[in-house]
Write an enzyme that holds these catalytic residues in place. Structure first.
Site, PDB file in Angstrom:
ATOM      1  N   ASN A   9       0.869  -1.173   0.000  1.00 12.37           N
ATOM      2  CA  ASN A   9       0.000   0.000   0.000  1.00 12.37           C
ATOM      3  C   ASN A   9       0.912   1.232   0.000  1.00 12.37           C
ATOM      4  O   ASN A   9       1.490   1.573   1.023  1.00 12.37           O
ATOM      5  CB  ASN A   9      -0.887  -0.039   1.257  1.00 12.37           C
ATOM      6  CG  ASN A   9      -1.742   1.201   1.416  1.00 12.37           C
ATOM      7  OD1 ASN A   9      -1.807   2.033   0.501  1.00 12.37           O
ATOM      8  ND2 ASN A   9      -2.393   1.336   2.560  1.00 12.37           N
ATOM      9  N   LYS A  11       0.081   4.247  -0.291  1.00  9.36           N
ATOM     10  CA  LYS A  11      -0.588   5.423   0.293  1.00  9.36           C
ATOM     11  C   LYS A  11      -0.324   6.651  -0.597  1.00  9.36           C
ATOM     12  O   LYS A  11      -0.223   6.501  -1.814  1.00  9.36           O
ATOM     13  CB  LYS A  11      -0.134   5.621   1.743  1.00  9.36           C
ATOM     14  CG  LYS A  11      -0.339   4.350   2.576  1.00  9.36           C
ATOM     15  CD  LYS A  11      -0.184   4.551   4.060  1.00  9.36           C
ATOM     16  CE  LYS A  11      -0.395   3.205   4.765  1.00  9.36           C
ATOM     17  NZ  LYS A  11      -0.338   3.314   6.226  1.00  9.36           N
ATOM     18  N   HIS A  94      -9.815   1.103   4.900  1.00  2.00           N
ATOM     19  CA  HIS A  94      -8.555   1.324   5.630  1.00  2.00           C
ATOM     20  C   HIS A  94      -8.812   2.315   6.773  1.00  2.00           C
ATOM     21  O   HIS A  94      -9.593   3.261   6.619  1.00  2.00           O
ATOM     22  CB  HIS A  94      -7.492   1.869   4.671  1.00  2.00           C
ATOM     23  CG  HIS A  94      -6.123   1.871   5.267  1.00  2.00           C
ATOM     24  ND1 HIS A  94      -5.719   2.810   6.182  1.00  2.00           N
ATOM     25  CD2 HIS A  94      -5.081   1.030   5.117  1.00  2.00           C
ATOM     26  CE1 HIS A  94      -4.470   2.547   6.554  1.00  2.00           C
ATOM     27  NE2 HIS A  94      -4.066   1.468   5.923  1.00  2.00           N
ATOM     28  N   GLU A  96      -7.180   4.728   7.855  1.00  2.00           N
ATOM     29  CA  GLU A  96      -6.915   6.134   7.517  1.00  2.00           C
ATOM     30  C   GLU A  96      -8.120   6.741   6.812  1.00  2.00           C
ATOM     31  O   GLU A  96      -8.439   7.917   6.993  1.00  2.00           O
ATOM     32  CB  GLU A  96      -5.637   6.231   6.657  1.00  2.00           C
ATOM     33  CG  GLU A  96      -4.390   6.024   7.513  1.00  2.00           C
ATOM     34  CD  GLU A  96      -3.175   5.494   6.781  1.00  2.00           C
ATOM     35  OE1 GLU A  96      -3.148   5.498   5.539  1.00  2.00           O
ATOM     36  OE2 GLU A  96      -2.229   5.050   7.471  1.00  2.00           O
ATOM     37  N   GLU A 167      -5.806  -4.916  10.692  1.00  2.00           N
ATOM     38  CA  GLU A 167      -4.798  -3.876  10.847  1.00  2.00           C
ATOM     39  C   GLU A 167      -5.075  -3.059  12.110  1.00  2.00           C
ATOM     40  O   GLU A 167      -5.843  -2.084  12.061  1.00  2.00           O
ATOM     41  CB  GLU A 167      -4.827  -2.938   9.642  1.00  2.00           C
ATOM     42  CG  GLU A 167      -4.429  -3.586   8.345  1.00  2.00           C
ATOM     43  CD  GLU A 167      -3.760  -2.578   7.439  1.00  2.00           C
ATOM     44  OE1 GLU A 167      -2.637  -2.829   7.003  1.00  2.00           O
ATOM     45  OE2 GLU A 167      -4.344  -1.509   7.202  1.00  2.00           O
ATOM     46  N   GLY A 173       2.065   2.354  10.839  1.00  2.00           N
ATOM     47  CA  GLY A 173       2.993   3.470  10.683  1.00  2.00           C
ATOM     48  C   GLY A 173       3.707   3.863  11.956  1.00  2.00           C
ATOM     49  O   GLY A 173       4.377   4.891  12.006  1.00  2.00           O
ATOM     50  N   SER A 213       3.054  -2.130  10.520  1.00  2.00           N
ATOM     51  CA  SER A 213       4.505  -2.183  10.768  1.00  2.00           C
ATOM     52  C   SER A 213       5.124  -3.538  10.437  1.00  2.00           C
ATOM     53  O   SER A 213       6.004  -4.013  11.150  1.00  2.00           O
ATOM     54  CB  SER A 213       4.818  -1.773  12.209  1.00  2.00           C
ATOM     55  OG  SER A 213       4.428  -0.424  12.430  1.00  2.00           O
TER      56      SER A 213
HETATM   57  P1  PGA Z   1       2.541   0.316   7.813  1.00  2.00           P
HETATM   58  O1  PGA Z   1       1.095   0.499   7.143  1.00  2.00           O
HETATM   59  O2  PGA Z   1       3.119  -0.968   7.246  1.00  2.00           O
HETATM   60  O3  PGA Z   1       3.312   1.530   7.418  1.00  2.00           O
HETATM   61  O4  PGA Z   1       2.332   0.204   9.282  1.00  2.00           O
HETATM   62  C1  PGA Z   1       0.229  -0.584   6.971  1.00  2.00           C
HETATM   63  C2  PGA Z   1      -1.054  -0.122   6.323  1.00  2.00           C
HETATM   64  O5  PGA Z   1      -1.536   0.970   6.615  1.00  2.00           O
HETATM   65  O6  PGA Z   1      -1.618  -0.843   5.490  1.00  2.00           O
END
Ligand code: PGA
Length: 248
Positions: A9, A11, A94, A96, A167, A173, A213
């Protein structure tokens, strides 16, 4: 036997030329024999990355979609538009998008249906905040997200198209991944929910991923858990670490 799947992803990172350069630099090192691999770059980059991936078995994914077919929805992108860019997978719900862009359980369910109707594969994201984890109400929270997102989705549609990604928001993140025990516990629980909602056969077929992560250093521990069928990777998918994660 469920084939593992690792999803990148990107983003809101990489311009068209940056994404093209990066994907070109890793694509030949990615072995898709044992693992399905999907790359989800941003919308303006999809068409170029579709060309970049031509001749490989790496699949293209989008990070969002709108559930209406067409019309006056400024700024939105339809399922047919994704199909025209050769997209096979699409991230839905997601955290976010839920937190920053007002995505609700209801819109997540509508997006899941609009994708399935055109035989695209939703990557359905669920996950709890740190507050919910600390309150000890995270099992109920995840159960309700799954029930709402899969409302009126048939067993056949679920098995054919849907991938579920657990998640935890506190791990996204932050560099603080869930432990493999925590990730396995929740992925196993999600499989039990699917069994309750459908049946055992369906629950054994559906792929359930972990995201939050995931890095080269913890990929193999996470991906070797019985109920974890893959990873959704954010930050580490923007670097060469992604190759190491796929080849865990
Ligand atoms: P990350 O993000 O690996 O940077 O923690 C995962 C995600 O949001 O899918």
């Amino acid at each position: 036997m469920r084939k593992k799947i690792v999803i990148a992803n990107y983003k809101m990172n990489y311009t068209i030329s940056e994404a093209e350069y990066f994907v070109n630099s890793i694509k030949d090192s990615i072995n898709t024999n044992e693992v399905d691999v999907v790359i989800c770059p941003n919308f303006v980059t999809l068409d170029r990355i579709s060309d970049t991936l031509d001749g490989t078995n790496i699949m293209l994914g989008a990070q969002n979609v709108y559930f209406e077919a067409k019309g006056a929805y400024t700024g939105e992108t339809s399922v047919d538009m994704l199909i025209s860019a050769n997209v096979k997978y699409c991230i839905v719900g997601h955290s976010e998008r839920r937190e920053m862009f007002c995505e609700t359980d209801d819109t997540v369910n509508k997006k899941v249906h609009s994708l399935i109707a055109k035989d695209l594969n939703p990557i359905l994201c669920v996950g709890e905040s740190l507050e919910i984890r600390n309150n000890n109400t995270y099992f109920e929270h995840i159960k309700s997200q799954i029930i709402n997102a899969l409302k009126d989705v048939s067993a056949e549609q679920l098995v054919r198209n849907v991938v579920i990604a657990y998640e935890p928001i506190w791990a996204i993140g932050t560099g603080v991944s869930a432990t493999s025990e925590q990730a396995e516990e929740m992925c196993k629980y999600i499989r039990e929910i699917v069994k309750e909602l459908y049946n055992e056969k369906v629950s054994e077929k559906v792929r359930i991923l972990y995201g939050g992560s995931v890095k080269a250093k913890n990929a193999s521990e996470i991906l070797n858990c019985d109920n974890i069928d893959g990873a959704l990777v954010g930050g580490a998918s923007l670097t060469n670490e992604f190759v190491a994660i796929v080849n865990y």
